[in-house]
Every structure is written in C-alpha cells, then in structure tokens.
Design a protein around this motif. Structure first.
Motif, PDB file in Angstrom:
ATOM      1  N   SER A 149       1.052  -0.860  -0.013  1.00  0.00           N
ATOM      2  CA  SER A 149      -0.320  -0.012  -0.288  1.00  0.00           C
ATOM      3  C   SER A 149       1.111   0.989  -0.092  1.00  0.00           C
ATOM      4  N   MET A 152      -3.709  14.831  -5.622  1.00  0.00           N
ATOM      5  CA  MET A 152      -3.895  13.554  -5.571  1.00  0.00           C
ATOM      6  C   MET A 152      -3.394  12.458  -4.914  1.00  0.00           C
ATOM      7  N   THR A 173      -0.293  11.970  -3.684  1.00  0.00           N
ATOM      8  CA  THR A 173       0.539  12.583  -2.643  1.00  0.00           C
ATOM      9  C   THR A 173       0.156  11.077  -1.962  1.00  0.00           C
TER      10      THR A 173
END
Ligand code: SAH
Length: 567
Positions: free
Chosen positions: A427, A532, A534
């Motif tokens: 992730s 978006m 980041t």
C-alpha cells in the motif's frame, strides 16, 4: 511436455527487433531489457545474472539474446543442484543463430525449432537421439505423458546402440520420426491408457485420455480415485481431468483432489447418477462405474479438456503495489499471466500490462466501483479467470470491499461458487514509509480524507480522536480539485494536538516514474504541496528525523512509548 511462457532477456538495444519477432512465436512472453541500455522493453532489470538465475529457479523457459557463453557462466552455479530445468536457449542478437542449451526434457529442442522456423535459420540441435530419430522420444507432445524418465533414457540408448523397435498403440506424432522400426522387434513403444507393469523392453507413453467423474462427498477422494483406476486397470498417468456436478463447484475436497492429482477440474450440469454424469461430460467413450460416486470415462485419443464442461470461474482482486514491478508480489504476477479478463480503472489496467491479445481488457471510470464488481462476477460466473486491478493494496480504499459487497448482496449461486481470492499489494503508506525510514514504526492510523463516501463530520471526529490518541497519521486521498479545502481543515485539527516541529513525510508517485519524497514539518506543511497522487504521513509526538549521509533525512517513530527502555 508443453512448456510454459518463456521470458525473452536482452542486453542491448540491437536485440529488440529480434526479440519482437520471437514475441510473434510466444505472444505471452515478456521482453526483459537491461535498465539504461534498452528502451522500449516490456520489463526492465538491472542485474543480468540475478534475473536469469531467478527465472531459471522459477522454472521459466529462458530465451537469452546474447552469447551462449554468458548464459552458461551465469547458470553454471545452479546446474549441480538437482531441481527444475526449464528450457534455456541462446539466440544471436541479429537472429542468425538459435542454440538450445538446457532443458532437453522440457522441450528445448521443440522451442529451438519453433524459433528457428520463425527466424528462418536452422536450430543447432545436438541431442543424439533427437538427431537420429528426428524427435525426442522422451518428450511426447501435449496430451501424452512419459511413463518413466530414467527407464526412458536407457531405452533411447538401446535404440542408439542399434536395437530395433515396434510401436504398439496409436502414436501419430511418431509417424514422421525415423525410428529403426521392425514389427518383430523385442523392444516396443507402448501407447495406451491400460495400467501396465514397467518392463525394460517397453517405453510406456500414456495418452491423457481418461476423465474421472466424482462426487464431492467421498472420503479421501484422491485415494478413492487411485483405487478406482487401479481396480479398472486404467493407468493413473492417463488421467486427464476430474469432472463433477456444477452444484459442487465450491467444494474444497474437489479442489484439493484435483490439486493433488495435478489435473484440471471441470464441471457439468448434475445428472441422475455418476455414470450419466461421466457420459454427459465425455460422450462416446467407454464408461466404467466403480462405485456410486466414481465413474471412469476412457477415450481412445487424448481428451480435449476445453471441450469438457467448464472450469470453475475465478475472480482475483489484486493489488499492483505502488507501481514499480519489483514491488509487486509474485502471486499477483502469476495471476496476471493466467487472467482471461482484466477490469479496472484505465490507469491501473495499463500499469498492470502489457497483456496478450487473448486477454480482454475492460477499462472503466474510477467511480463505477459497484458496477465494475458486478461485471467481474458476471464474467467469472461464466468460468472465466477475471482480475480486478487496484493500485497499492486492493483492501485499502480500493476494489476488494466493493467486490465483497457485490457478492454479499447477490443471491445468485453461480456468483457464490466463483473462486474468489484477494491478493495483497504494498500500500502507498507502506511504500512511502519505507522510503522515508520507519515513520510507521509505532501505532498508526490510516484515513482517507475523501468525503465522497462518508460525511465530513465523521472525518473531523476521527482526525480529532486519532490525533489526540497520539497516533501517527497516514492520509490517503488527501486533496482533489473537487475537495480543495478539506486538507487545510484536517491540518488545523491535527495542529491542536501536535507541535509545529512534528515531522511530516510527503510521498508523491512513489514507485512510479518521477517519484518524489519530501520531509517537512507540520508547521511548514501547506495544502498546495499536496495533490491527489501524494501520500501524507504526519508523525506522533515521538516521531523524529535526522540527516542521512546521502542527503535528505531519515524519519522514524521509535518502538517504545513513554519512557525509553534501558539498553
Ligand atoms: N489502494 C491504494 C490506495 C487507493 S486511494 C493503496 O493501497 O495504495 C488513492 C490514494 O492513495 C491517492 O490519493 C494517494 O494518496 C495514495 N497513493 C496511491 N498510490 C500512490 C503512490 N504511488 N504514491 C503516493 N501516494 C499514492
């Protein structure tokens, strides 16, 4: 034996054109190009030796477009180990020579001939049996299995030494071979599905011409199948597949039995009895019913499995990781190779590719999550092997939950019978943290700042409580054009519980081209530094930073909390 998809490994730009020609022969093969030397390869590597050895150990056929000597030296350390031996070939960069090096029993000479034919050159075949007889007797074509390899090697030596041979049974692929045939010969190549005791004068080759229909409730199913075949005098080597009623598609016992016997599992509509089920699956064959739950269908020729019922459909929800191929888990790579259909947001589907021509790509808009999940189940319920792609981990603000929600809402037994698996990925918070050091080294809290699917008030409440609890915070979806003010408000809430010196990590496009990592502080952080793409990590009261030798800073959160333990 049929070989799996090869890897084409090239060292220089000059080899790319030949590599592309080889891809015409093996459309699923990926071209691995040396980083910095090759532009436009499918995958890049930085260490030739390590890459080739890893492919070899994974039993992947290797076509190396370089000097044979380089390949030999690279693989030499592995050759003394017993284990896998995939086909390995050296092909001249300009396509003028094809040299099979290893994997004679894995079909390397077959591959050499296929490649040579495509490049319009002659393959450098050196295997004596193969040269003499024009085929490798120990490597029968798909649909046939060799009885015993060691015995087979002795058998071929005997023929090379001058013994003649007769063919007993149907061996259409040997019709072209130049065998020393003699109908009176003592030695024979026996092709058939009957169980036979091994004898030195016989080379046994089994057609995969037998399907066994089974019920799922049999105790020790693999054992019962072996017993039934033995009782019927049918060789287990001829087993081509198991067949069962589609209502039992989700049975773990069936799945495990097929896995243990290493044969595919196919499903047909339920029948009145097991014999009828076998007949429905493979019509026109001899059926031997050995018990209430097992029936054997014996055909004359190898069975075409694809014509028998249908497989259990599969749906894998996969995480690509942040982007870089090295950070993708091997199970996901394997899943990408077996998929028939790929669904997902276009950017991620492209990131997961390249795909073969036979793999269908279904690209959709990012917002249609539930529709995409239902579409995936409809395809999988037809027996297809479907992948739903997410970036990072599929369970972290991504498709896995939507897929499960779609299944939960469905009463369709076909959907519930699908072989559903969620395969994890690295992730974005973990990938970013690893690059910065260990900011998530102690308790942390993961939040999406998007209020598309939840009210902003709950986000504020959670932020407030998590910050108060002194957890490190990881923000996904921190800001977007449609949500311009939320991040600023979130930072105000956090600032009520943290000093302005608190370390902050901003990871942008981590693991992707042009990635940036920035270490700053809560006091310095402004929403315009964030977009978006980041990941925002905000430290707790114990998170600290110190300079690293190569420039920049390490950030970590110690394992302890409260008072630093001794030592
Ligand atoms: N399933 C994904 C997250 C999807 S939400 C995962 O586990 O990573 C999308 C958000 O994740 C983005 O707004 C961004 O905040 C973050 N993100 C995803 N990929 C990223 C990357 N490569 N670098 C930095 N942040 C990323």
């Amino acid at each position: 034996m049929t070989h799996s998809t090869p890897a084409i490994v090239i060292l220089g730009q000059g080899a790319l054109a030949t590599a592309r020609r080889l891809q015409q022969v093996y459309p699923a093969a990926k071209i691995h190009g040396l980083n910095g030397r090759v532009e436009g390869a499918d995958l890049t590597y930085s260490d030739f030796g390590a890459t080739v050895r890893e492919l070899y150990q994974q039993d992947t056929p290797i076509i190396a477009l370089c000097a044979a000597g380089i390949v030999i030296r690279t693989l030499a350390p592995l050759l003394l180990e017993k284990g896998v031996e995939p086909p390995v070939l050296a092909v001249a960069e300009d396509g003028s020579a094809v040299v099979p090096l290893l994997g004679g029993l894995g079909g390397v000479n077959v591959m050499a001939r296929e490649i040579a034919a495509a490049l319009e050159v002659a393959a450098a075949i050196t295997t004596s049996g193969e040269l003499r007889f024009g085929t490798c007797l120990l490597n029968p074509p798909g649909g046939y299995a060799l009885g015993d390899l060691e015995q087979g090697k002795r058998f071929v030596s005997d023929l090379l030494a001058g013994h003649s041979v007769r063919i007993d049974g149907a061996a259409p692929w040997l019709e072209q071979a130049q065998l020393p045939e003699d109908s009176q010969a003592q030695r024979s190549i026996h092709v058939g599905s009957d169980a036979r005791a091994a004898s030195a004068s016989e080379l046994l080759i089994y057609p995969r011409s037998v399907a066994v229909a089974v019920g799922a409730d049999v105790a020790d199913l693999p054992g019962a199948i072996r017993d039934a075949l033995q009782q019927a005098g049918v060789a287990i080597q001829s087993l081509a597949c198991l067949v069962a009623a589609d209502v039992q598609m989700a049975s773990p016992a069936l799945r495990e039995a097929a896995l243990e016997l290493a044969v595919p599992l196919r499903f047909v509509a339920p029948a009145n009895d097991i014999g009828e089920l076998a007949r429905d699956a493979v019509s026109g064959t001899r059926i031997i019913t050995t018990s209430r739950d097992i029936a054997i269908a014996v055909a004359e020729q190898p069975l075409d499995i694809l014509q028998i019922g249908r497989p259990r459909g599969r749906l894998a929800v996969i995480g690509l990781g942040p982007g870089a191929a090295e950070l993708m888990v091997p199970a996901v790579k394997a899943e990408l190779a077996r998929a028939t259909d790929v669904l997902g947001y276009e950017t991620y589907v492209r990131m997961a590719g390249p795909f073969r021509d036979d793999q269908v790509q279904h690209c959709t808009d990012n917002r249609e999550e539930m529709q995409r999940a239902r579409h995936a189940f409809r395809l999988a319920a037809q027996g297809r092997s479907v992948i739903v792609v997410s970036s990072g981990d599929p369970g972290v603000f991504a498709m896995a939950a939507a897929v499960l929600e779609a299944l939960h809402e469905s009463v369709d037994p076909a959907w519930h019978s699908v072989d559903l698996e969620i395969l994890p990925g690295v992730s974005a918070s973990l990938a970013t943290a690893a690059q910065a050091g260990a900011p998530l080294g102690h308790d942390f809290c993961v939040m999406s700042l998007s209020d598309n699917l939840k009210p902003w008030s709950i986000i504020e409440k959670r932020l407030d409580l998590a910050a108060e609890a002194d957890l490190v915070l990881a923000f996904y979806n921190p800001i977007s054009r449609a949500r311009p003010w939320q991040l600023g408000r979130a930072l105000e809430i956090v600032a009520q519980h943290r000093t302005s010196q608190t370390p902050v990590v901003l990871g942008r496009d981590i693991g992707r081209p042009g990635q940036t990592l920035r270490v700053t502080t809560l006091g310095e952080l402004t929403p315009d530094q964030v977009d978006m793409r980041t990941m925002v990590l905000i430290g707790s009261s114990t998170t600290c930073a110190f300079p690293r030798a190569e420039g920049g800073e390490w950030v970590y959160t110690p394992r302890w909390y409260g008072e630093k333990p001794n030592g």
